[in-house]
Design a protein around this motif. Structure first.
Motif, PDB file in Angstrom:
ATOM      1  N   VAL A 178      21.541 -26.995 -12.070  1.00  0.00           N
ATOM      2  CA  VAL A 178      21.047 -25.632 -12.269  1.00  0.00           C
ATOM      3  C   VAL A 178      19.701 -25.724 -12.978  1.00  0.00           C
ATOM      4  CG1 VAL A 178      23.301 -24.511 -12.337  1.00  0.00           C
ATOM      5  CG2 VAL A 178      22.288 -25.402 -14.462  1.00  0.00           C
ATOM      6  N   MET A 179      18.955 -24.622 -12.927  1.00  0.00           N
ATOM      7  CA  MET A 179      17.705 -24.515 -13.670  1.00  0.00           C
ATOM      8  C   MET A 179      17.823 -23.339 -14.627  1.00  0.00           C
ATOM      9  SD  MET A 179      13.782 -23.960 -12.317  1.00  0.00           S
ATOM     10  CE  MET A 179      13.461 -25.700 -12.018  1.00  0.00           C
ATOM     11  N   THR A 180      17.403 -23.532 -15.858  1.00  0.00           N
ATOM     12  CA  THR A 180      17.517 -22.507 -16.887  1.00  0.00           C
ATOM     13  C   THR A 180      16.159 -22.245 -17.506  1.00  0.00           C
ATOM     14  OG1 THR A 180      19.724 -23.369 -17.401  1.00  0.00           O
ATOM     15  CG2 THR A 180      18.758 -21.831 -18.984  1.00  0.00           C
ATOM     16  N   ALA A 181      15.864 -20.993 -17.754  1.00  0.00           N
ATOM     17  CA  ALA A 181      14.619 -20.604 -18.421  1.00  0.00           C
ATOM     18  C   ALA A 181      14.881 -20.436 -19.915  1.00  0.00           C
ATOM     19  CB  ALA A 181      14.085 -19.301 -17.833  1.00  0.00           C
ATOM     20  N   PHE A 182      14.187 -21.207 -20.727  1.00  0.00           N
ATOM     21  CA  PHE A 182      14.262 -21.082 -22.182  1.00  0.00           C
ATOM     22  C   PHE A 182      12.896 -20.622 -22.698  1.00  0.00           C
ATOM     23  CE2 PHE A 182      17.726 -24.041 -21.425  1.00  0.00           C
ATOM     24  CZ  PHE A 182      18.674 -23.736 -22.396  1.00  0.00           C
ATOM     25  N   THR A 183      12.866 -19.607 -23.530  1.00  0.00           N
ATOM     26  CA  THR A 183      11.615 -19.171 -24.144  1.00  0.00           C
ATOM     27  C   THR A 183      11.366 -19.969 -25.419  1.00  0.00           C
ATOM     28  OG1 THR A 183      12.791 -17.378 -25.267  1.00  0.00           O
ATOM     29  CG2 THR A 183      11.740 -16.864 -23.160  1.00  0.00           C
ATOM     30  N   LYS A 184      10.127 -19.975 -25.881  1.00  0.00           N
ATOM     31  CA  LYS A 184       9.688 -20.870 -26.956  1.00  0.00           C
ATOM     32  C   LYS A 184      10.516 -20.735 -28.228  1.00  0.00           C
ATOM     33  CE  LYS A 184       5.306 -22.610 -28.792  1.00  0.00           C
ATOM     34  NZ  LYS A 184       5.206 -23.776 -27.890  1.00  0.00           N
ATOM     35  N   ASP A 185      11.023 -19.521 -28.481  1.00  0.00           N
ATOM     36  CA  ASP A 185      11.811 -19.304 -29.689  1.00  0.00           C
ATOM     37  C   ASP A 185      13.251 -19.792 -29.551  1.00  0.00           C
ATOM     38  OD1 ASP A 185      12.110 -17.236 -27.748  1.00  0.00           O
ATOM     39  OD2 ASP A 185      13.110 -15.991 -29.237  1.00  0.00           O
ATOM     40  N   GLN A 186      13.601 -20.322 -28.363  1.00  0.00           N
ATOM     41  CA  GLN A 186      14.986 -20.725 -28.110  1.00  0.00           C
ATOM     42  C   GLN A 186      15.172 -22.241 -28.044  1.00  0.00           C
ATOM     43  OE1 GLN A 186      15.514 -18.579 -24.412  1.00  0.00           O
ATOM     44  NE2 GLN A 186      16.467 -16.826 -25.446  1.00  0.00           N
ATOM     45  N   TYR A 187      14.118 -23.022 -28.272  1.00  0.00           N
ATOM     46  CA  TYR A 187      14.257 -24.476 -28.177  1.00  0.00           C
ATOM     47  C   TYR A 187      13.378 -25.179 -29.196  1.00  0.00           C
ATOM     48  CZ  TYR A 187       9.939 -24.154 -25.363  1.00  0.00           C
ATOM     49  OH  TYR A 187       8.667 -23.897 -24.932  1.00  0.00           O
ATOM     50  N   THR A 188      13.714 -26.445 -29.422  1.00  0.00           N
ATOM     51  CA  THR A 188      12.876 -27.332 -30.220  1.00  0.00           C
ATOM     52  C   THR A 188      12.497 -28.536 -29.368  1.00  0.00           C
ATOM     53  OG1 THR A 188      14.778 -28.558 -31.104  1.00  0.00           O
ATOM     54  CG2 THR A 188      13.995 -26.642 -32.374  1.00  0.00           C
ATOM     55  N   LEU A 189      11.330 -29.113 -29.671  1.00  0.00           N
ATOM     56  CA  LEU A 189      10.846 -30.301 -28.975  1.00  0.00           C
ATOM     57  C   LEU A 189      10.545 -31.389 -29.995  1.00  0.00           C
ATOM     58  CD1 LEU A 189       8.287 -28.703 -26.467  1.00  0.00           C
ATOM     59  CD2 LEU A 189      10.604 -29.496 -25.948  1.00  0.00           C
ATOM     60  N   GLU A 190      11.169 -32.548 -29.805  1.00  0.00           N
ATOM     61  CA  GLU A 190      10.886 -33.714 -30.646  1.00  0.00           C
ATOM     62  C   GLU A 190      10.169 -34.749 -29.782  1.00  0.00           C
ATOM     63  OE1 GLU A 190      13.327 -37.346 -32.814  1.00  0.00           O
ATOM     64  OE2 GLU A 190      14.350 -35.425 -32.477  1.00  0.00           O
ATOM     65  N   ARG A 191       8.892 -34.997 -30.078  1.00  0.00           N
ATOM     66  CA  ARG A 191       8.100 -35.887 -29.231  1.00  0.00           C
ATOM     67  C   ARG A 191       8.656 -37.303 -29.256  1.00  0.00           C
ATOM     68  NH1 ARG A 191       3.681 -34.641 -31.059  1.00  0.00           N
ATOM     69  NH2 ARG A 191       2.796 -33.326 -29.432  1.00  0.00           N
ATOM     70  N   THR A 192       8.815 -37.880 -28.064  1.00  0.00           N
ATOM     71  CA  THR A 192       9.334 -39.244 -27.934  1.00  0.00           C
ATOM     72  C   THR A 192       8.344 -40.176 -27.237  1.00  0.00           C
ATOM     73  OG1 THR A 192      10.414 -38.630 -25.833  1.00  0.00           O
ATOM     74  CG2 THR A 192      11.743 -38.487 -27.863  1.00  0.00           C
ATOM     75  N   GLN A 193       7.404 -39.609 -26.473  1.00  0.00           N
ATOM     76  CA  GLN A 193       6.402 -40.409 -25.777  1.00  0.00           C
ATOM     77  C   GLN A 193       5.065 -39.674 -25.829  1.00  0.00           C
ATOM     78  OE1 GLN A 193       7.514 -42.013 -21.903  1.00  0.00           O
ATOM     79  NE2 GLN A 193       9.686 -41.704 -22.340  1.00  0.00           N
ATOM     80  N   VAL A 194       3.984 -40.442 -25.893  1.00  0.00           N
ATOM     81  CA  VAL A 194       2.636 -39.866 -25.984  1.00  0.00           C
ATOM     82  C   VAL A 194       1.904 -40.065 -24.659  1.00  0.00           C
ATOM     83  CG1 VAL A 194       0.407 -39.994 -27.159  1.00  0.00           C
ATOM     84  CG2 VAL A 194       2.526 -40.233 -28.474  1.00  0.00           C
ATOM     85  N   TRP A 195       1.176 -39.049 -24.226  1.00  0.00           N
ATOM     86  CA  TRP A 195       0.448 -39.046 -22.960  1.00  0.00           C
ATOM     87  C   TRP A 195      -0.943 -39.640 -23.182  1.00  0.00           C
ATOM     88  CZ3 TRP A 195       1.726 -38.511 -18.062  1.00  0.00           C
ATOM     89  CH2 TRP A 195       0.791 -38.096 -17.097  1.00  0.00           C
ATOM     90  N   ALA A 216      23.537 -17.298 -21.587  1.00  0.00           N
ATOM     91  CA  ALA A 216      23.816 -17.941 -20.297  1.00  0.00           C
ATOM     92  C   ALA A 216      23.203 -17.178 -19.132  1.00  0.00           C
ATOM     93  CB  ALA A 216      25.330 -18.075 -20.102  1.00  0.00           C
ATOM     94  N   ALA A 217      22.840 -15.926 -19.347  1.00  0.00           N
ATOM     95  CA  ALA A 217      22.204 -15.123 -18.289  1.00  0.00           C
ATOM     96  C   ALA A 217      20.863 -15.706 -17.875  1.00  0.00           C
ATOM     97  CB  ALA A 217      22.021 -13.680 -18.768  1.00  0.00           C
ATOM     98  N   GLN A 218      20.302 -16.607 -18.680  1.00  0.00           N
ATOM     99  CA  GLN A 218      19.005 -17.176 -18.372  1.00  0.00           C
ATOM    100  C   GLN A 218      19.079 -18.350 -17.388  1.00  0.00           C
ATOM    101  OE1 GLN A 218      17.511 -15.979 -22.854  1.00  0.00           O
ATOM    102  NE2 GLN A 218      16.640 -17.819 -21.981  1.00  0.00           N
ATOM    103  N   ILE A 219      20.301 -18.760 -17.034  1.00  0.00           N
ATOM    104  CA  ILE A 219      20.482 -19.760 -15.966  1.00  0.00           C
ATOM    105  C   ILE A 219      20.199 -19.074 -14.633  1.00  0.00           C
ATOM    106  CG2 ILE A 219      22.091 -21.348 -14.859  1.00  0.00           C
ATOM    107  CD1 ILE A 219      23.711 -21.343 -17.485  1.00  0.00           C
ATOM    108  N   LEU A 220      19.305 -19.643 -13.838  1.00  0.00           N
ATOM    109  CA  LEU A 220      19.007 -19.027 -12.546  1.00  0.00           C
ATOM    110  C   LEU A 220      20.266 -18.977 -11.684  1.00  0.00           C
ATOM    111  CD1 LEU A 220      16.000 -19.728 -13.460  1.00  0.00           C
ATOM    112  CD2 LEU A 220      15.492 -19.650 -11.013  1.00  0.00           C
TER     113      LEU A 220
END
Length: 390
Positions: A178-195, A216-220
């Motif tokens: 499935v694909m889910t839409a998360f808005t910025k206030d709903q997730y955290t990102l911990e950097r593991t690799q640098v571009w 769960a309504a945000q799951i397409l």
């Protein structure tokens, strides 16, 4: 390919391209996000152009978006790729979220606030095989939770929302996604690799450990297999190709300027590089025709569900990507030979180093070997359409 739906789109895209051009070298040298160009996209309201008019967008077609990708790509490939990736995700919402109240409201919000969408389909352990997932979304009543080791999230730090893939549940097969839409206030990102890469440096495609909680309504509502086959893969190949075409157009323009300058210095003598320039012109036309044919096929298939899901359509879209990603490098190599040392050096009007480095990403963004392997399997059960006007 037709011009954008209105002259307004072309004019607005031109203003964005002008901003992108001013900052392109700095974006590349510092490997930084093309903030000025993206701010200009927001100002010109280009991030919502594909959304239906009833939800605040402009009903733009994929061909309209591709044209703008190519225009911005002539100035800054990283800015153009951010624009393309945003609209690839937006196409999934437009094509597969229109029957969901939450996703319709989200599209209206994207239009109102000019939100920037990012994608998280790659994962540690599966690489770029986006049709497989290790992580699984957990649905608890009306809520969902997801953790994913995303090895690449382009401009993830700068996005307003991320559309992310996972297995449908803990017991699901790796391809049951499935694909889910998360808005910025709903997730955290911990950097593991640098571009830190050869080209496309401004896309800032770092790797992150993603952790998100949302309704769960945000799951397409449609399976990701359907989303990938009917919108995401096709728009990826077409819009990426449009960006690469823009890079090639600018390389060709620099080579043409070089030949003209040489001709003015030695009237009556054949300018050096003129034959190479003619060869590059032929290849540029071939690249353009490849993309136009793909866009026409996609627009036609959108009106026919069976055609959109057919093996023939998948083969056609795969071939667009393969042809575009291989041809662009040949064009830029020709332009480099035309411009000589002034094309090889940085800081000249004919410099082509950034173009060449950015173009080398084309064969790697979904590896050509992976795509060719997929196409070869499809051709075992499919006879390719060989009619000229098919």
């Amino acid at each position: 390919m037709n011009a954008p739906a209105s002259t307004g789109l072309a004019e607005r895209a031109g203003r964005v391209a002008a901003v992108a051009a001013v900052h392109a070298d700095d974006v590349d040298v510092k490997s930084r996000f093309p903030r000025e160009a993206v701010d200009a996209m927001r100002l010109e309201r280009l991030l919502s152009m594909q959304i239906p008019g009833e939800l605040g967008g402009e009903d733009a077609t994929v061909s309209d978006v591709a044209e703008i990708c190519s225009l911005i790509g002539q100035s800054c490939a990283s800015a153009a790729m951010v624009f393309a990736m945003h609209h690839i995700k937006l196409s999934s919402l437009v094509s597969h979220g229109s029957e969901s109240d939450w996703h319709r409201a989200f599209m209206r919000r994207i239009a109102d606030e000019q939100l920037l969408l990012a994608s998280a389909t790659t994962e540690g352990g599966i690489g770029g095989n986006l049709r497989n997932s290790i992580c699984a979304i957990e649905v608890n009543g009306a809520d969902c939770h997801l953790e994913k080791d995303a090895t690449v999230i382009s401009y993830g730090e700068y996005a307003d929302a991320i559309l992310i893939t996972s297995r449908a549940n803990a017991e699901a097969a790796s391809t049951d996604q499935v694909m889910t839409a998360f808005t910025k206030d709903q997730y955290t990102l911990e950097r593991t690799q640098v571009w830190d890469t050869l080209g496309m440096r401004g896309t800032c495609s770092d790797g992150y450990l993603f952790k998100g909680d949302a309704p769960a309504a945000q799951i397409l509502p449609k399976p990701f297999a359907e989303i990938a086959a009917q919108s995401m893969l096709a728009t990826s190949h077409l819009l990426w190709s449009a960006v690469w075409y823009g890079i090639a157009v600018n390389a060709m323009a620099r080579a043409q300027s070089f030949v003209r300058a040489a001709a003015r210095k030695s009237p009556g003598a054949p300018p050096p590089g003129a034959l190479r320039l003619a060869e590059a012109s032929s290849l540029l036309q071939l690249l353009k025709s490849n993309i136009i044919a793909g866009l026409r096929e996609f627009e036609a298939a959108k009106a026919d569900h069976d055609r959109l899901s057919s093996i023939g359509f998948a083969v056609a879209m795969n071939n667009v990507k393969i042809g575009s990603s291989e041809t662009i490098l040949t064009i830029i190599n020709h332009a480099m030979l035309v411009c000589g040392i002034l094309g090889y050096k940085n800081g000249t009007p004919y410099s082509l180093g950034r173009h060449l480095r950015d173009a080398h990403s084309a064969q790697l963004m979904i590896s050509n070997d992976r795509i060719l392997g997929n196409t070869s399997n499809l051709l075992l059960v499919h006879k390719q359409d060989t009619s000229l006007m098919g």
